[in-house]
Design a protein around this motif. Structure first.
Motif, short mmCIF file in Angstrom:
data_model
loop_
_atom_site.label_atom_id
_atom_site.label_comp_id
_atom_site.label_asym_id
_atom_site.label_seq_id
_atom_site.Cartn_x
_atom_site.Cartn_y
_atom_site.Cartn_z
N ALA A 278 0.84 -1.21 0.00
CA ALA A 278 0.00 0.00 0.00
C ALA A 278 0.87 1.25 0.00
N SER A 279 1.98 1.20 0.74
CA SER A 279 2.83 2.39 0.82
C SER A 279 3.52 2.69 -0.51
N MET A 280 3.97 1.65 -1.20
CA MET A 280 4.70 1.90 -2.47
C MET A 280 3.76 2.28 -3.61
N THR A 281 2.48 1.88 -3.51
CA THR A 281 1.58 2.12 -4.65
C THR A 281 0.55 3.22 -4.40
N GLY A 282 0.33 3.59 -3.14
CA GLY A 282 -0.67 4.62 -2.85
C GLY A 282 -0.35 5.89 -3.62
N CYS A 283 -1.37 6.52 -4.19
CA CYS A 283 -1.18 7.72 -5.04
C CYS A 283 -0.14 7.44 -6.12
N ALA A 284 -0.13 6.20 -6.60
CA ALA A 284 0.79 5.74 -7.66
C ALA A 284 2.25 6.00 -7.29
N GLY A 285 2.53 5.93 -5.99
CA GLY A 285 3.92 6.13 -5.53
C GLY A 285 4.33 7.58 -5.52
N ALA A 290 5.94 7.88 0.45
CA ALA A 290 5.82 6.53 -0.12
C ALA A 290 7.06 5.70 0.19
N ALA A 291 6.85 4.40 0.42
CA ALA A 291 7.98 3.49 0.55
C ALA A 291 8.63 3.35 -0.81
N SER A 292 9.95 3.52 -0.84
CA SER A 292 10.63 3.49 -2.13
C SER A 292 11.79 2.51 -2.12
N ALA A 293 12.35 2.30 -0.92
CA ALA A 293 13.44 1.33 -0.79
C ALA A 293 13.12 0.42 0.38
N GLY A 361 -4.30 7.68 -20.91
CA GLY A 361 -3.91 7.89 -19.51
C GLY A 361 -2.46 7.46 -19.33
N THR A 362 -1.87 7.87 -18.20
CA THR A 362 -0.44 7.56 -18.00
C THR A 362 -0.28 6.68 -16.76
N TYR A 363 -0.24 5.38 -16.99
CA TYR A 363 -0.21 4.42 -15.87
C TYR A 363 1.09 3.64 -15.84
N VAL A 364 1.51 3.34 -14.61
CA VAL A 364 2.61 2.40 -14.40
C VAL A 364 2.10 1.41 -13.35
N GLY A 365 2.26 0.13 -13.61
CA GLY A 365 1.80 -0.87 -12.64
C GLY A 365 2.78 -1.00 -11.48
N PRO A 366 2.35 -1.68 -10.41
CA PRO A 366 3.24 -1.90 -9.27
C PRO A 366 4.50 -2.65 -9.72
N THR A 367 5.63 -2.24 -9.19
CA THR A 367 6.89 -2.87 -9.60
C THR A 367 7.73 -3.19 -8.37
N ALA A 379 18.18 2.66 -6.08
CA ALA A 379 18.39 2.58 -4.63
C ALA A 379 18.61 3.96 -4.03
N ARG A 380 19.16 4.86 -4.82
CA ARG A 380 19.59 6.16 -4.27
C ARG A 380 18.60 7.29 -4.54
N GLU A 381 17.97 7.27 -5.72
CA GLU A 381 17.22 8.44 -6.17
C GLU A 381 15.72 8.31 -5.94
N GLU A 382 15.05 9.44 -5.88
CA GLU A 382 13.59 9.43 -5.76
C GLU A 382 13.02 9.05 -7.14
N ILE A 383 12.21 8.01 -7.18
CA ILE A 383 11.63 7.58 -8.46
C ILE A 383 10.26 8.22 -8.64
N PHE A 384 9.52 8.34 -7.57
CA PHE A 384 8.18 8.93 -7.55
C PHE A 384 7.22 8.18 -8.48
N GLY A 385 7.19 6.88 -8.26
CA GLY A 385 6.28 6.00 -8.98
C GLY A 385 6.05 4.77 -8.12
N PRO A 386 5.16 3.85 -8.54
CA PRO A 386 4.80 2.70 -7.68
C PRO A 386 5.85 1.58 -7.74
N VAL A 387 7.04 1.91 -7.29
CA VAL A 387 8.19 1.01 -7.45
C VAL A 387 8.89 0.85 -6.12
N ILE A 388 9.21 -0.40 -5.75
CA ILE A 388 10.04 -0.58 -4.55
C ILE A 388 11.31 -1.32 -4.91
N SER A 389 12.41 -0.84 -4.37
CA SER A 389 13.73 -1.43 -4.64
C SER A 389 14.17 -2.16 -3.38
#
Ligand code: NAD
Length: 491
Positions: A278-285, A290-293, A361-367, A379-389
């Motif tokens: 939920a944290s990585m995908t909420g508001c599409a990341g 948002a959880a990112s790493a 529309g501009t969608y990216v699925g959970p990754t 690992a280092r940078e802000e991706i700002f999408g529904p992605v967890i590393s």
């Protein structure tokens, strides 16, 4: 990539002197819905003379507003709060349309805006000064005074909530404000102006100026603006902080984030997996919280499997919203491809997501990306999408070292059943907001919001009690009530 030929809403206007004002700018940008690519409106890149008019409007209103007792000022915000509730559905629909988040997420944003306004309504209880007899017949007292004309510059990811981090608090405290919305989502701010007017806010106390870089720079340099609050990316936060303080203004500038989740082997697998997903995908990341790493400490394979199961249940266009633009989608997908090329394993792949009937529309699925190494960009940078590393570490200290090395410091969370280990992380993670078994550790009001390191520049948090220090200055008055006694007030 505009699908519909007609614009759904009228052109976005500036707002000053208590009225909507059409910009005379020759430069306008299209406002496009990320949900389906439909054309919503046009937003002006306003001119500096329009900014000057908005600031003058605020300046004219400040004198009377700042002298209005706070218990009267706050009445406007009781009414505004009720108007947010009355217009709940319309606001949520507009947020979802212009930002791309799901209807449920948009509703949560309106709810949070109401909560923020309720906090502002409690200000009279919080700003009472102090008084003490410091010597016989001699008293010192403190009072909070408003600063004057202040500015708030906001990002695209919460078109209603982030403006409500600053607007109610700053105005209840007696300031007059100029808001600079994100040019990507300028419509919700129009509604804020409408509702504040309906709530009875005197003309000129709240103003909007639309625009981009040029207007922001002019705000930072404007001689009649006393303080600037900024929320957005770290790159721009640094610039705004440098420019505003260079012009001797008070400034708090919140930047981007790379939030780390520490997952320990004793964590509850179901709860952890659903929270991480939920944290990585909420508001599409696209949340600064948002959880990112993820730092997988020891063997947590079972939990990673469950995270993947949860992530696969999150479907673009259903329970996953769009990302803000085509450029954002391309940027996020580039990060994933680069990580794959560098040897990371893509366990769940959200690239190439298309929603039937909303092909523009501009969608990216959970990754979910596993075996990420700390030096990789994902690992280092802000991706700002529904992605967890996911980075694998042998022990907690190694995980903490990775988190501590990251230049951001907004939030961090630990998932464990051990109180001792949770506390170990709470004390050592280098972030301003910590969660224990919570994926999105946003401090609710009255606790204040703000990160550390490159996630925030300036001394104050932006909300909660900390905002009182930011939006006011303290006056200290010493009074001798018995001058005839001829006592030395220092004695
Ligand atoms: P952004 O920095 O691109 O834009 C923010 C604001 O700055 C907008 O109003 C924009 O018009 C203006 N701006 C953009 N470029 C500028 C420039 N070169 N000079 C002057 N002004 C400029 O951010 P965004 O893409 O709208 O929002 C996403 C970012 O905001 C993410 O990095 C996210 O983490 C961050 N964010 C942080 C928090 C927080 O509390 N720390 C909260 C929400 C969003």
């Amino acid at each position: 990539m505009v699908k519909n030929k007609t614009m759904k809403y009228p052109k976005v206007k500036n707002f000053y002197n208590g009225d909507f004002q059409e910009s005379g700018s020759t430069q306008w940008l299209e406002v496009v819905s990320p949900v389906d690519g439909n054309w919503l409106s046009l937003v002006p890149m306003s001119t500096v003379s329009e900014l000057n008019a908005a600031v003058q409007s605020a300046k004219n209103a400040f004198e009377t507003w700042s002298r209005t007792p706070i218990k009267e000022r706050v009445q406007v915000f009781f009414r505004y709060r009720n108007l947010l509730e009355k217009n709940f559905d319309e606001l949520a629909a507009l947020i979802s349309e212009e930002n791309g988040k799901t209807p449920d997420e948009a509703r949560a944003e309106v709810e949070k805006s109401i909560e923020l306004t309720e906090f502002a309504c409690s200000m009279p209880q919080l700003v009472t000064g102090e008084i003490l007899e410091v010597s016989k017949g001699v008293e010192c007292r403190t009072d909070h005074f408003p600063l004057g004309v202040v500015a708030s510059i906001v990002p695209f990811n919460f078109p209603l909530m982030v403006p409500n981090w600053t607007v109610p608090n700053a105005i209840v405290l007696g300031n007059a404000m100029v808001l600079k919305p994100s040019e990507l989502v300028p419509l919700s701010a129009q509604k804020i102006a409408e509702l504040l007017k309906e709530a009875g806010l005197p003309d000129g106390v709240f103003n909007i100026i639309n625009g981009g870089k040029e207007i922001v720079e002019a705000v930072c340099a404007h001689p009649d603006i006393e303080a600037v609050s900024f929320v957005g990316s770290t790159k721009v936060a640094k610039l705004v902080y440098q420019q505003a303080t260079h012009h001797l203004k008070r400034c708090v500038a919140l930047g981007g984030a790379k939030n780390h989740l520490f997952v320990l082997p004793d964590a509850n697998p179901e709860m952890t997996a659903s929270n991480v997903a939920a944290s990585m995908t909420g508001c599409a990341g696209q949340r600064c919280m948002a959880a990112s790493a993820m730092l997988a400490v020891g063997n947590v394979d079972r939990i990673i499997e469950k995270i993947c199961e949860e992530a696969r249940k999150i479907i673009p266009g259903k329970n996953l919203g769009a990302v803000i633009s085509k450029e954002a989608k391309e940027r996020i997908e580039r990060y994933i491809t680069e990580a794959e090329r560098e040897g990371a394993r893509i366990l769940v792949d959200g690239r190439g997501a298309v929603v039937e009937g909303k092909e523009n529309g501009t969608y990216v699925g959970p990754t979910v990306i596993d075996y990420v190494r700390p030096e990789m960009a994902v690992a280092r940078e802000e991706i700002f999408g529904p992605v967890i590393s996911i980075m694998r570490t042998e022990n907690l200290d190694e995980a903490l070292e990775i988190e501590n090395r990251n230049p951001y410091g907004n939030a961090a969370s630990v998932f464990t059943n051990s109180g001792g280990l949770a506390r170990y992380v709470m004390e050592r993670a280098s972030a301003g907001m910590i969660g224990v078994n919570i994926g999105v550790p946003v401090p609710r009001e009255p606790f204040s919001f703000g990160g550390w390191n490159e996630s925030r520049f300036g001394a104050n948090d932006i909300t909660g009690k900390s905002s009182i220090e930011f939006w006011t200055k303290l006056k200290k008055t010493t009074t001798k009530w018995n001058p005839e006694a001829r006592i030395n007030w220092m004695s």
